[in-house]
Scaffold this active site. Structure first.
Site, PDB file in Angstrom:
ATOM      1  N   HIS A  31      -3.107  -1.778  -4.257  1.00  0.00           N
ATOM      2  CA  HIS A  31      -4.383  -0.998  -3.918  1.00  0.00           C
ATOM      3  C   HIS A  31      -4.469   0.285  -4.622  1.00  0.00           C
ATOM      4  CE1 HIS A  31      -8.030   0.865  -2.207  1.00  0.00           C
ATOM      5  NE2 HIS A  31      -8.164  -0.143  -1.269  1.00  0.00           N
ATOM      6  N   CYS A  78     -10.386   2.794   7.172  1.00  0.00           N
ATOM      7  CA  CYS A  78     -10.473   3.389   6.136  1.00  0.00           C
ATOM      8  C   CYS A  78     -11.864   4.289   6.124  1.00  0.00           C
ATOM      9  CB  CYS A  78     -10.562   2.519   4.955  1.00  0.00           C
ATOM     10  SG  CYS A  78     -11.398   1.131   5.126  1.00  0.00           S
ATOM     11  N   GLU A  82     -13.962  -8.605   0.422  1.00  0.00           N
ATOM     12  CA  GLU A  82     -14.596  -7.225   0.050  1.00  0.00           C
ATOM     13  C   GLU A  82     -14.988  -6.890  -1.437  1.00  0.00           C
ATOM     14  OE1 GLU A  82     -12.750  -4.818   3.941  1.00  0.00           O
ATOM     15  OE2 GLU A  82     -11.089  -4.884   2.278  1.00  0.00           O
ATOM     16  N   HIS A 101       0.871  -1.275  -0.036  1.00  0.00           N
ATOM     17  CA  HIS A 101      -0.042  -0.099  -0.057  1.00  0.00           C
ATOM     18  C   HIS A 101       0.977   1.250   0.048  1.00  0.00           C
ATOM     19  CE1 HIS A 101      -2.964  -2.786   1.517  1.00  0.00           C
ATOM     20  NE2 HIS A 101      -4.062  -1.811   1.034  1.00  0.00           N
ATOM     21  N   ASP A 123       0.389  -0.982  -7.676  1.00  0.00           N
ATOM     22  CA  ASP A 123       0.018  -0.907  -6.542  1.00  0.00           C
ATOM     23  C   ASP A 123      -1.198  -1.954  -6.296  1.00  0.00           C
ATOM     24  OD1 ASP A 123      -1.233  -0.664  -3.421  1.00  0.00           O
ATOM     25  OD2 ASP A 123       0.761   0.749  -3.495  1.00  0.00           O
TER      26      ASP A 123
HETATM   27 ZN   LIG Z   1     -13.632   1.752   4.115  1.00  0.00          ZN
END
Ligand SMILES: [Zn+2]
Length: 625
Positions: free
Chosen positions: A196, A400, A308, A146, A194
């Site tokens: 992410h 986040c 997720e 990250h 990356d």
């Molecule tokens: Zn989040």
């Protein structure tokens, strides 16, 4: 360099352009209350949590203070290496807030944080507390580290401070960090992306504020390198980080929802700057499939907990919805970029649905508790549930969402209206004063409304050039009956979903009234969504409603209720839930219809965003017939 352009995604190259920062002010009503709460409660709470969670402490360690890196991890033993991004998102929020009005307390907290970030940066520009403190080679683990992702958020914070305040302390740090990445990964360097995404859109913004096109080139290079398998299979497959197919070719969204949406924000930004129609069309294709097949009624996105991620088409279980707050936020960011790029009102519809439902549900009425996941159903009786799935928490080990909410709310005013050469377009209905410079001259407008509770929107023309121009107002897709009444002798004009426009020689003092009909709507799900087949939901205006255990008939349990189609739902005031709040009385019978207790009964539905602010028990959006 100019300090008068605004985030997000400010560019002269798009179809529509944002208004300039000081030219838009939310003055009263629904959103003014929430923005005040964000400024006075949520953001100070965020600073407190950044200190408790060690996000700031870890950067202090990187600056040379002695101690151990602190971060929790996930169940697989992965220590979170991205806590720096929480600090940057919070700084971004403060940048927008201080641009609106001074606040010595917030400014002092931000000064502390900026000094820590500055001290943590290595002389060569590298900045990442995890690598600097725990050890490891810079950019040695692009898949999970990250590092670019964090720098992306640093850049966004720097852009906010630059545009909002003309304060370039963060911009200097961000440029050194971006230069360090460009030195290693630029056109003649290593090929790397990356795990992410997020840095891509930030690099485009960095070019917009500095005029240095190296950052845009780097962003475009990273986008073109994605889909070549550089990240490997990982724990969840290459789709998890959208490395399975080039961004130009992928027909549908895939993998981790927030990563996909952040990636596509960058794709739109690069497409607009490079006038690359094919690249833009690829995102439009993915977006329309996403809205059609993988989006919850609340605007939530992502149904799989394991990664997720997005599920299969129509895999949208209400009870096991992931619908991360960040995904709803990212959908607003992406829809905004697509709105600017194309001018199509459907993107503003998507912003509205996500903001009033999927995003706002992420924060409590107290302003200090947050949801990470946003299910559309919570059973009254449960064996267990993951952290934050049933009740909002004051922070998260992976935090986040909370600072993401802060920065979106701090910049929300900028999503309300746009301009082009022909005139002004109002997309979201909020009590606001706005000014727009168009080719005919300067326009000043004042909008007053009790939206979303009432459907009347009044636009006052405060100042207008002598030349004619076009005022454009969005008619939401959900609205089946809208009328526009213009200045003396014009209208009412019946308007369909999309936009309604008036081109005329305006006079100061002219008034335009848009009346949007707001009946209670009974919504049936797409029959391909197996999990809610045979159910209905109630909506009114932009709001999705839900029933909580507290509002079921006495003696009944939420799970006993069935929709009674013989009677009509009705809008009712709910001052017990919030000021000006409108609830819906839903006609119900009990599951066992021989039970006389619920004959003629109603259950009280409240806006979904307001759930879990009383004693948290059961909740459901979809009601069985
Ligand atoms: Zn989040």
């Amino acid at each position: 360099m100019s300090t008068s352009t605004v985030w997000p995604s400010a560019t002269a190259r798009s179809r529509l352009r944002p208004l300039e920062s000081p030219q838009l002010e939310i003055v009263d009503g629904f959103w003014a209350e929430r923005l005040r709460l964000n400024r006075e409660r949520t953001i100070p709470h965020g600073f407190d949590q950044l200190q408790r969670s060690a996000a700031l402490g870890n950067l202090r360690l990187a600056a040379g203070v002695h101690g151990d890196y602190q971060a929790l991890g996930d169940s697989a033993g992965f220590t979170f290496p991205f806590l720096d991004s929480d600090v940057y998102k919070w700084l971004e929020a403060v940048g927008w807030e201080l641009g609106r009005a001074a606040d010595p307390g917030l400014a002092a907290a931000a000064d502390d944080a900026i000094a820590i970030v500055a001290a943590a940066q290595r002389p060569d520009g590298y900045l990442n507390s995890y690598v600097q403190v725990v050890g490891g080679v810079p950019h040695g683990d692009l898949a999970w580290g990250h590092e670019f992702y964090c720098i992306g958020h640093l850049i966004q914070a720097a852009v906010a401070w630059h545009r909002s305040l003309g304060d370039d302390r963060l911009l200097a740090i961000a440029r050194r960090a971006a230069d360090r990445i460009d030195d290693e990964f630029g056109p003649m360097g290593r090929s790397g992306v990356d795990g992410h995404p997020g840095v891509e859109m930030a690099l485009v913004e960095l070019t917009r504020v500095t005029g240095d096109r190296r950052y845009l080139t780097l962003a475009a290079r990273m986008l073109e390198l994605r889909g070549q398998g550089l990240l490997g299979h990982g724990r969840f497959g290459a789709e998890y980080w959208q490395d399975h197919e080039p961004v130009r070719d992928a027909a549908t969204v895939a993998g981790h929802a927030v990563r996909q949406l952040y990636l596509d924000c960058g794709v739109v930004d690069v497409a607009v700057e490079l006038d690359d129609h094919d690249l833009l069309a690829a995102v439009q294709r993915r977006w329309s499939d996403l809205v059609r097949t993988r989006t919850y009624l609340t605007g939530g996105m992502g149904s799989r907990h394991r990664d997720e991620g997005f599920g299969d088409p129509f895999e949208l279980p209400p009870d096991r919805a992931y619908a991360e707050t960040c995904a709803a936020i990212a959908s607003v960011m992406l829809a905004w970029r697509l709105l600017l790029a194309t001018g199509e009102a459907s993107y503003a519809d998507a912003i509205e649905r996500a903001m009033y439902n999927g995003v706002l549900a992420g924060i409590s009425q107290s302003g200090t508790r947050f949801f990470y996941t946003n299910p559309l159903q919570r059973r009254t009786v449960r064996a267990s549930e993951p952290l934050g799935h049933g009740e909002r928490a004051s922070w998260y080990p992976c935090a986040c969402c909370p600072p993401n909410l802060m920065r979106l709310l701090s910049s929300w005013q900028q999503y309300l209206a746009t301009r082009d050469d022909a005139g002004v377009q109002i997309h979201q209905y909020v009590n606001a004063d706005m000014q727009a410079d168009i080719s005919a001259g300067t326009v000043r407008l004042s909008v007053s409304t009790d939206y979303p509770w009432q459907g009347r929107v009044t636009v006052h023309i405060v100042q207008t050039p002598d030349h004619p121009w076009t005022l454009s107002l969005r008619v939401p897709q959900w609205c089946r009956s809208a009328t526009l009444t213009g200045p003396k002798g014009s209208g009412p004009q019946v308007a369909g979903a999309g936009s309604v426009e008036q081109f005329r020689n305006w006079l100061a003092g002219d008034t335009v009234i848009l009346d949007l009909d707001l009946p209670v709507r009974v919504t049936e799900p797409d029959p391909r969504i197996d999990a809610v087949r045979g159910c209905v939901a109630v909506e009114r205006g932009p709001l999705v409603y839900c029933i909580e255990s507290a509002d079921v008939p006495p003696g009944a349990q939420l799970e006993d209720l069935r929709w009674d189609p013989r009677r009509q739902p009705a809008a009712v005031p709910r001052p017990d839930i919030g000021r000006a709040m409108v609830g819906i009385n839903v006609p119900v019978v009990l599951r066992d219809s021989s039970d006389s207790r619920a004959a003629g009964s109603v259950a009280g539905a409240i806006p979904y965003f307001a759930w879990a602010n009383r004693r948290v028990e059961g909740m459901r959006v979809w009601i069985p017939r």
